[in-house]
Scaffold this motif. Sequence first.
Motif, short mmCIF file in Angstrom:
data_model
loop_
_atom_site.label_atom_id
_atom_site.label_comp_id
_atom_site.label_asym_id
_atom_site.label_seq_id
_atom_site.Cartn_x
_atom_site.Cartn_y
_atom_site.Cartn_z
N THR A 186 25.69 27.10 12.38
CA THR A 186 24.32 26.59 12.35
C THR A 186 23.72 26.82 10.98
OG1 THR A 186 23.27 28.67 12.99
CG2 THR A 186 24.13 27.27 14.77
N THR A 187 22.59 26.20 10.74
CA THR A 187 21.90 26.43 9.47
C THR A 187 21.44 27.88 9.38
OG1 THR A 187 19.84 25.64 10.46
CG2 THR A 187 21.16 24.04 9.27
N ALA A 188 21.10 28.49 10.51
CA ALA A 188 20.73 29.91 10.51
C ALA A 188 21.91 30.78 10.08
CB ALA A 188 20.23 30.32 11.88
N ASP A 189 23.10 30.42 10.54
CA ASP A 189 24.30 31.15 10.10
C ASP A 189 24.47 31.05 8.59
OD1 ASP A 189 24.97 31.79 12.74
OD2 ASP A 189 26.20 29.96 12.97
N ALA A 190 24.25 29.87 8.05
CA ALA A 190 24.41 29.67 6.61
C ALA A 190 23.41 30.50 5.82
CB ALA A 190 24.25 28.18 6.28
N VAL A 191 22.17 30.54 6.28
CA VAL A 191 21.14 31.30 5.57
C VAL A 191 21.42 32.80 5.65
CG1 VAL A 191 18.69 31.91 5.56
CG2 VAL A 191 19.39 29.52 5.81
N ARG A 192 21.88 33.28 6.83
CA ARG A 192 22.21 34.70 6.94
C ARG A 192 23.37 35.07 6.02
NH1 ARG A 192 21.13 33.95 12.54
NH2 ARG A 192 23.33 33.46 12.90
N ASP A 193 24.34 34.18 5.93
CA ASP A 193 25.51 34.45 5.09
C ASP A 193 25.17 34.37 3.60
OD1 ASP A 193 28.50 34.79 4.87
OD2 ASP A 193 28.27 32.87 3.83
N ASN A 194 24.26 33.45 3.26
CA ASN A 194 23.90 33.25 1.86
C ASN A 194 22.40 33.01 1.77
OD1 ASN A 194 23.62 32.59 -0.82
ND2 ASN A 194 25.11 30.92 -0.82
N PRO A 195 21.61 34.06 1.61
CA PRO A 195 20.14 33.91 1.56
C PRO A 195 19.66 33.00 0.44
CG PRO A 195 20.76 36.21 1.87
CD PRO A 195 22.02 35.46 1.56
N ALA A 196 20.51 32.76 -0.57
CA ALA A 196 20.09 31.87 -1.66
C ALA A 196 19.85 30.45 -1.17
CB ALA A 196 21.16 31.87 -2.76
N ILE A 197 20.46 30.10 -0.04
CA ILE A 197 20.25 28.76 0.51
C ILE A 197 18.78 28.57 0.86
CG2 ILE A 197 20.76 27.25 2.47
CD1 ILE A 197 23.59 28.41 2.46
N GLN A 198 18.21 29.54 1.54
CA GLN A 198 16.79 29.45 1.90
C GLN A 198 15.91 29.66 0.68
OE1 GLN A 198 15.60 28.64 4.94
NE2 GLN A 198 13.57 28.54 3.98
N ALA A 199 16.30 30.61 -0.17
CA ALA A 199 15.47 30.92 -1.33
C ALA A 199 15.35 29.74 -2.28
CB ALA A 199 16.05 32.13 -2.07
N ASN A 200 16.40 28.91 -2.34
CA ASN A 200 16.39 27.78 -3.26
C ASN A 200 16.19 26.44 -2.56
OD1 ASN A 200 16.95 29.17 -5.78
ND2 ASN A 200 18.96 29.62 -4.91
N SER A 201 15.60 26.49 -1.35
CA SER A 201 15.39 25.24 -0.61
C SER A 201 14.47 24.28 -1.36
CB SER A 201 14.83 25.53 0.78
OG SER A 201 13.59 26.22 0.68
N ALA A 202 13.64 24.83 -2.26
CA ALA A 202 12.75 23.95 -3.03
C ALA A 202 13.53 23.00 -3.92
CB ALA A 202 11.79 24.79 -3.87
N SER A 203 14.79 23.34 -4.22
CA SER A 203 15.60 22.45 -5.06
C SER A 203 15.84 21.11 -4.39
CB SER A 203 16.94 23.11 -5.39
OG SER A 203 17.72 23.30 -4.23
N LEU A 204 15.67 21.05 -3.05
CA LEU A 204 15.82 19.78 -2.35
C LEU A 204 14.78 18.77 -2.81
CD1 LEU A 204 16.45 20.90 1.34
CD2 LEU A 204 18.11 20.01 -0.28
N LEU A 205 13.63 19.26 -3.24
CA LEU A 205 12.58 18.34 -3.66
C LEU A 205 13.01 17.53 -4.87
CD1 LEU A 205 9.43 20.63 -3.27
CD2 LEU A 205 10.28 18.90 -1.68
#
Length: 544
Positions: A186-205
Motif C-alpha cells: 500500500t502507499t502507507a507501506d511505502a511511506v513507512r519504508d521510505n519517509p522521503a516519499i511523503q516528505a517530498n510529495s510536493a515534488s508532484l506539483l
Amino acid sequence: MVEPRREEWKGREGKPGMGHGLSLSLLLLTGAAAAPVLAAQTRDWSPEDRAVIGDCSHILAVAASQDQVFVATASALLVWEPRSRSWRGPWQPRNAAALGEVIGALADPLDGSVWLVRRGGWLRFDPAIQLWDQGTVPGAVLDAALDERAPVAGLFLRTAGGWYTAQRGGIALPGAAPTRPVRGATTADAVRDNPAIQANSASLLSLTRLRNVRYTAAARAQGFTGRGWFLGTSGAGVLFFPDGAAFPEPLLFGLPGDAVDAVFAGTGGVWAVTERTPIADPGVSYVATNLGQFQWLMGSGSTGLPFARARRIVGRESDLWVATDGGVIRLTPRTEEVSRYDEGRGLPDPRVLDLAQRRGRIVAATVHGLADYTDSTGFRPLAPAFTGLVQAVAVGGDTVWVGTSQGLLASLPGEADLLEPDALRETPAMRGAVLDLVWRADTLVALLDDRLMWRDPRTGRFTLGPLLGSAPGRLHTVVNGRSGLYVAGDRGVGAAGLATSLRRVFTTPGDLPGQVTDLAVDDDYLWVATLRGLVRFRLDLFGS
C-alpha cells in the motif's frame, strides 16, 4: 513539380466567405480520477493490429514481479520492463469497461501473469500469451491475497460471506483463507519504508503543473526491477522512487490528455498534440512506433503551452511547428524551447487552421489569410489582398495552393491576391469547398466534401474522383502513404486511390474510441488522432 504558366491563371471572382470551423488494506484505493473508458469493440484486436494510446496518468493499481511491473488504468493494462527501460502494451479485455472497476493488483510469481482485483470479482491477464480471463464473486471484495504455500491455487478473495478462491480460467469456489497470505503493498507501506516519499510529495506539483495529485497505489521493487517503490498517482502516472533518492523518476506512458487534435509522423515514431481540457493541460508528445518510449513537451512550469486547441503539426529540421488557436507554436524537443508566432509576429490572425512545410518553406493558413515564415523574426503576409478564411494549404515550388470554401486557389510570386486556374472555372463541380490538400509524389490532391480531386502535373488538368461515401462522416483530412491515400471524417477513416472509392473503413464507436481529428502515416501504421486517444492501425488492415 511542373509549375503552371502564368497564362493559365485569372483573378478569382469574389473572395471566399467567412465561417467553418481498503482492505487489500490500503491497496483498495478509491476515488482516483479515472480516464474515460474506451468504447466497446466490434472484435478482439491484437496490439499489433490496433492499439489505443490515451491518458494513462491516473493509475488504479500497480504490481511488481522480479522482472516486470504491471500498471492498471481505467482504460488499459501496461507492463514496464526495467531492464530494457521500455513499455509493453497497452492491452484491454474485450469489455474494456471492466478495467474501470480495478481496485488492486497482484503479480503471480508462478506464471508471470497479473491478477486485477475488482469490487465484485477479478480480471487476470497473461502477457506471454496475451490471454484474459475474469470472474465474479457474490458480494463486494474486502480483501485479496495469494497464498505463498499454495501458489497454484489462484487468487483468494474475501467478501462478507467468506473466502473464495478465484482459479485460472474464470471460476471462483468457496474455500478457506490463505494460510500464508501475500497481499499487495500500500502507499502507507511505502511511506513507512521510505519517509522521503511523503516528505517530498510536493515534488508532484512540478510534474503536474501545480495540479493536485495524490498517490493511489504502490508496489515494492524486487529482483531486476531495482530497489525502491513504484508509485501510482492520480494525475502524474507511475513514479519510481529509488531507495535513498530525494525525488522520484517519472515513468511516462501514453499522453498527458485523451483529446488528440493533431498528429505528425517523425523519425521512429509520431508526435501528437493534445488539447486543454478541465483535467489536462495541452501537450505535445512523442510516441515511439513500438509504443516503448514516450516524451512529453508541456512548456514551462508556470505558463505551459500557450494554446487550447490545435489543428496541424509539421516538422522542419529539428523543430516541430503547431497550428493552434493561439498562433503558430515552434518547439525544439531537445531543449524544450517554445516560441510563439501570433499577430505581433506577422500572422494575419492567431487562429491557424493549417500549416504546410515543403523543402524548408513553411506557410500558415489562418482565419484571415495566409502568411509565409521568413526567419526567427516571424511571418510575413502572403497574397495580402486576400483576407478570407483559409482551410488548407500546400506548398509546391513558387506556388502555394490554397483551399477555401469557394474552391482551390493559389498564391503566385508577385501577386497580391489569390488566383484561380482556368481549368477549375470551366467545371462548376470542381469549385466546391477544399477541406485539405496533400501531395502524392508531384500530384496535388484536394479533399472536397464528398470526393477527391487531383491535378495532373504535366498538363495542369484537374480530375474528380468517385464519391467517397458517408461511412466516415464529415470529411476533413487526407494523407499520403506508401501504397495510397487515407481519408478521415469525423466518424471514421478509410483508404482510397485517386480513382477508387474508400475501402475498409474503420468507424466510431466500434473501431475507434472517439471523434476523428487528424491522420498521419508511416511505413507500417496509420495513426488516427481522436478526441478519446491516439489509435495505431497496422496498414495491412486496409488492404492494398
